[in-house]
Design a protein around this motif. Structure first.
Motif: not given
Length: 98
Positions: A47-48, A50, A54, A56, A62, A64
């Motif tokens: 999911t790179r 994401e 999750s 933030a 950045q 998470r």
């Protein structure tokens, strides 16, 4: 470099901090926890960073956090998306077990 038309971008490598590496090498770590951490790295990569569900950090987006195990029953994994590094990657920085 752009992706060929119609293809999804590749995931980002998910590397482990020294703390997480030591945790995974602990022979007393239950198999369910080991598996949940490994599964988390796969989802983070695909999911790179994401990851659905999750959260933030308000001060540092950045960073998470994501639940480990069914509904977070095992703990929380914390990771940082380092998108502006060369090459871009994600670091699984910490695992807090319940």
């Amino acid at each position: 470099m752009s992706e060929p038309h119609g293809e999804e971008p590749a995931g980002l490598p998910c590397v482990l901090s020294e703390e997480v590496t030591e945790l995974l090498m602990d022979k007393s770590l239950p198999g369910a926890v080991f598996g949940a951490i490994v599964a988390a790295t796969v989802v983070i990569n695909e999911t790179r960073g994401e990851v659905p569900g999750s959260t933030a950090s308000a001060k540092w987006p950045q960073q998470r956090r994501m639940p480990l195990g069914a509904d977070g029953s095992l703990g929380i994994a914390e990771y940082v998306i380092v998108a502006d590094a060369h090459p871009p990657h994600i670091v699984l920085t910490r695992v807090q077990l319940y």
